[in-house]
Write a protein that holds these residues in place. Structure first.
Motif, short mmCIF file in Angstrom:
data_model
loop_
_atom_site.label_atom_id
_atom_site.label_comp_id
_atom_site.label_asym_id
_atom_site.label_seq_id
_atom_site.Cartn_x
_atom_site.Cartn_y
_atom_site.Cartn_z
N THR A 56 23.77 63.32 147.68
CA THR A 56 22.95 64.02 148.44
C THR A 56 23.83 64.62 149.65
N SER A 57 23.34 65.62 150.29
CA SER A 57 23.98 66.36 151.40
C SER A 57 24.32 65.41 152.65
N THR A 58 23.02 64.46 152.81
CA THR A 58 23.09 63.63 154.01
C THR A 58 24.30 62.48 153.94
N VAL A 59 24.17 61.77 152.52
CA VAL A 59 25.11 61.03 152.42
C VAL A 59 26.59 61.55 152.08
N ARG A 60 26.67 62.44 151.67
CA ARG A 60 27.80 63.32 151.42
C ARG A 60 28.67 63.49 152.87
N ARG A 61 27.98 63.85 153.80
CA ARG A 61 28.22 64.22 155.09
C ARG A 61 28.97 62.71 155.65
N ILE A 62 27.94 61.79 155.53
CA ILE A 62 28.38 60.35 155.84
C ILE A 62 29.68 60.13 155.43
N SER A 63 29.93 60.11 154.07
CA SER A 63 31.00 59.87 153.41
C SER A 63 32.26 60.21 153.77
N PHE A 64 32.20 61.67 153.84
CA PHE A 64 33.51 62.37 154.52
C PHE A 64 33.86 61.78 155.80
N ALA A 65 32.83 61.74 156.64
CA ALA A 65 33.30 61.27 158.09
C ALA A 65 33.75 59.97 158.33
N VAL A 66 32.78 59.06 157.39
CA VAL A 66 33.42 57.74 157.57
C VAL A 66 34.81 57.31 157.03
N SER A 67 35.22 58.19 155.75
CA SER A 67 36.36 58.14 155.23
C SER A 67 37.55 58.51 156.04
N LEU A 68 37.19 59.68 156.77
CA LEU A 68 38.03 60.31 157.71
C LEU A 68 38.62 59.29 158.66
N VAL A 69 37.41 58.68 159.20
CA VAL A 69 37.49 57.86 160.36
C VAL A 69 38.35 56.72 159.84
N TRP A 70 38.08 56.17 158.84
CA TRP A 70 38.94 54.70 158.27
C TRP A 70 40.14 55.08 158.13
N PHE A 71 40.57 56.32 157.40
CA PHE A 71 41.82 56.71 157.19
C PHE A 71 42.68 56.89 158.53
N SER A 72 42.39 57.64 159.39
CA SER A 72 43.14 57.94 160.54
C SER A 72 43.20 56.46 161.42
N THR A 73 42.08 55.89 161.64
CA THR A 73 42.29 54.67 162.21
C THR A 73 43.29 53.72 161.61
N SER A 74 43.13 53.51 160.25
CA SER A 74 44.04 52.59 159.53
C SER A 74 45.50 53.01 159.81
N PHE A 75 45.67 54.21 159.24
CA PHE A 75 46.98 54.91 159.32
C PHE A 75 47.78 54.56 160.73
N ALA A 76 47.08 55.03 161.55
CA ALA A 76 48.02 54.74 163.15
C ALA A 76 47.87 53.45 163.60
N TYR A 77 46.92 52.48 162.95
CA TYR A 77 46.94 51.19 163.60
C TYR A 77 48.01 50.57 162.91
N TYR A 78 48.16 50.45 161.81
CA TYR A 78 49.23 50.05 160.92
C TYR A 78 50.56 50.44 161.07
N GLY A 79 50.67 51.88 161.73
CA GLY A 79 51.96 52.38 161.90
C GLY A 79 52.30 51.76 162.93
N LEU A 80 51.69 51.30 163.82
CA LEU A 80 52.10 50.84 165.30
C LEU A 80 52.35 49.25 164.91
N ALA A 81 51.48 48.53 164.22
CA ALA A 81 51.35 47.09 164.20
C ALA A 81 52.38 46.63 163.39
N MET A 82 52.72 47.35 162.18
CA MET A 82 53.79 46.85 161.15
C MET A 82 55.17 47.04 161.37
N ASP A 83 55.70 47.47 162.43
CA ASP A 83 57.15 47.44 162.49
C ASP A 83 57.53 47.25 164.30
#
Length: 459
Positions: free
Chosen positions: A337-364
């Motif tokens: 559905t359009s509502t869940v699709r919008r939620i999935s896209f936004a949540v996935s983008l937030v998870w990716f950007s947060t994890s990518f930056a967080y571990y980029g700082l914390a892993m080296d």
């Protein structure tokens, strides 16, 4: 009546919920250790070409105003850690020989291996398997394989938890973590190390996902923010714990074993956990859900209220949830559905950007040029005020504003570091610490936000 109302009838945030959340949060202390372990188990000590009896060494000796050179100098004027001269070189002590002139002489990779400075680390996977110079990318590869395990675990164990239950998969994940983490400590070679680390990553996903589900699905809505934040603080304390363990245990095998064996204990007591009653209802087993609810009511001292709940009253109170048990849900429901699709896209983008930056700082952490133990403590400690601010903001301002602000501020801090000269190490480290704190706040918010945005059937 909703399931939340049922929880309030049998005690709300009672004795059971307190014990339940506490036991679920204790293992989170060591989840941080496994996630960030390679900062220490794969730390790169200072190294130089090992003395070759038939060839050069990278030490230099001085005699009668001349210095004997066995290795070229790097850009900092120190003997190169990866190269040695094919033939012995001499130059005057006062001679001004540039790097370009030194590299004009024939050089080669270290033939006899490397000598490592063991002052800070007695043993790491780097020193054990010579993962330096032409093999240095294997260090990053090992961490990438571990994170691939986290991804595969989220897909496989997350899916299986919908089929077989949160409790069963959590118990299995604890066992897998204990066994594979221990096997990692006894890895005879690099390949087996990567395989076991992959399996540890899978187990970590299973623990994280099912712990979150069991906390959320047994806690009244009003108390979810506090309990979710408590779990986040346990992860923060785990970062500080890792710094202390790594400081006291300088051998990577013993350190790996120390953070893995406690999961045997977690595995044993996890059999006490009741299955999620929400999941039982949705999976078409309301009779079992009634049994679990009555057990919780007795622990909370609300046995009389629990006895009033029968299979018939549960079905009447949770008509929608029971109806969901007759339907099948797949990954396609994330975009149906359009509502869940919008939620999935936004949540996935937030998870990716947060994890990518967080571990980029914390892993080296070695790149900051200060004690790796100190920077680990600083990086862990900054999460306390960050998550406290995040929790307060989520309660009084809301999830959306908190999520947006934490990501924007974190991104600005990281971007600002691009324009800070390398010589200003204090400024660069301060910006990195601030950015990491903002990303920790983002993590704290998105963990809770994701579970609340999705309905239970596709959570």
């Amino acid at each position: 009546m909703s399931f939340g109302d049922l929880l309030h009838r049998v005690g709300g945030m009672g004795r059971f919920q307190i014990i339940h959340v506490t036991l679920l949060c204790i293992p989170i202390l060591l989840m941080a250790s496994h996630n960030l372990l390679q900062n220490f188990s794969a730390a790169i000590p200072d190294h130089k070409c090992k003395l070759n009896d038939t060839g050069p060494s990278n030490t230099s000796t001085e005699q009668e105003g001349w210095v004997k050179m066995f290795a070229p100098l790097d850009s900092k004027g120190k003997p190169d850690s990866c190269l040695e001269f094919v033939e012995l070189q001499w130059r005057k002590v006062t001679g001004n020989v540039s790097w370009d002139n030194m590299t004009a002489v024939g050089t080669r990779q270290c033939l006899a291996g490397w000598d490592y400075d063991r002052t800070e680390f007695s043993s790491t996977i780097i020193t054990e398997w010579d993962l330096v110079c032409m093999h240095k990318n294997r260090r990053q590869l090992a961490q990438s394989i571990y994170m691939a395990g986290v991804l595969v675990g989220a897909i496989i164990l997350g899916g299986l938890s919908d089929k077989y239950g949160r409790r069963a998969l959590l118990i299995w994940s604890y066992l897998q973590m204990a066994v594979c983490g221990t096997c990692t400590a006894f890895s005879p070679n690099y390949l087996s190390y990567c395989i076991f680390r992959f399996l540890v990553g899978m187990a970590l996903s299973g623990i994280g996902l099912n712990t979150t589900a069991l906390i959320v699905e047994w806690i009244p809505t009003r108390e979810r923010t506090i309990t979710g934040t408590l779990a986040g603080f346990c992860y923060t304390v785990g970062q500080l714990l890792l710094a202390g363990l790594a400081y006291g245990i300088r051998d990577w095998r013993w350190l790996q074993l120390t953070v893995s064996l406690p999961f045997v204990f977690y595995f044993l007591y996890s059999w006490w956990f009741p299955e999620s009653a929400r999941w039982l209802v949705i999976s078409g087993r309301p009779d079992k859900a009634v049994t679990e609810i009555k057990k919780v009511s007795r622990i909370n001292g609300k046995a009389e209220e629990g006895e009033k709940i029968t299979l018939e009253t549960l079905k009447a109170d949770m008509i929608k949830e029971v109806a969901c048990g007759t339907e099948t849900y797949t990954l396609l429901d994330l975009v149906r559905t359009s509502t869940v699709r919008r939620i999935s896209f936004a949540v996935s983008l937030v998870w990716f950007s947060t994890s990518f930056a967080y571990y980029g700082l914390a892993m080296d952490l070695q790149k900051f040029g200060v004690s790796i133990y100190l920077i680990q403590v600083i990086f862990g400690a900054v999460d306390f005020p960050a998550k406290l601010v995040s929790t307060t903001s989520m309660i009084y301002i809301g999830r959306r504003v908190t999520q947006a602000c934490s990501l924007i501020l974190g991104g600005l801090a990281i971007l600002a570091n691009i324009f800070v000269p390398n010589e200003l190490q204090t400024v660069r480290t301060s910006l990195a610490v601030f950015g990491k704190g903002c990303l920790a706040a983002s993590f704290s918010c998105i963990f809770l936000y994701t579970t609340e945005l999705y309905p239970t059937v596709i959570r």
